[in-house]
Design an enzyme around this catalytic site. Sequence first.
Site, short mmCIF file in Angstrom:
data_model
loop_
_atom_site.label_atom_id
_atom_site.label_comp_id
_atom_site.label_asym_id
_atom_site.label_seq_id
_atom_site.Cartn_x
_atom_site.Cartn_y
_atom_site.Cartn_z
N ARG A 211 0.83 -1.21 0.00
CA ARG A 211 0.00 0.00 0.00
C ARG A 211 0.86 1.26 0.00
NH1 ARG A 211 -3.56 -0.49 5.06
NH2 ARG A 211 -1.60 -1.34 5.80
N ASN B 193 -6.01 -2.83 2.16
CA ASN B 193 -5.99 -4.28 2.28
C ASN B 193 -7.41 -4.79 2.37
OD1 ASN B 193 -3.18 -4.49 2.32
ND2 ASN B 193 -3.05 -4.45 4.55
#
Length: 157
Positions: free
Chosen positions: A82, A100
């Site tokens: 990320r 996520n």
Amino acid sequence: MMLPNLRVCPCLEKGGAPRWAAESSGPRIPGSAWLAGVGLLIGLLSALGCSAQAPGLSMAEGDTLVSVDYEIFGKVQGVFFRKYTQAEGKKLGLVGWVQNTDRGTVQGQLQGPISKVRHMQEWLQRRGSPKSHIDRANFNNEKVILNLDYSDFQIVK
């Protein structure tokens, strides 16, 4: 109906600004009507998911804005995926988000000029973070947009 043959204006040979000229054996179309027709054509192409730039007209970076959702499968959690996705998106000038999922994937949305979005899609498919291993990337809901829905690229927790 026969379409006009578009060619580069001879003014380019003299160092002038780029312009498009139409050669046609049919009746002359007033410039404003021709530009309106080009605008309609661009709208149609955009609705069909094509990128087009009107001759003599320029958009920001000459690029259509698009939005696309994505989901990345593989070893993409616990490897700073990320963080790297956010950094790459910002580097390209894109906006959107990344998070996520409970399924062990990473999902998000990209928005920006189509050429930059394509670059980011390639990055998401092939590169990712240094410790990630990407099995596959899915891209869905791609559409042409007039305005960006976000002001930056966020990590959603």
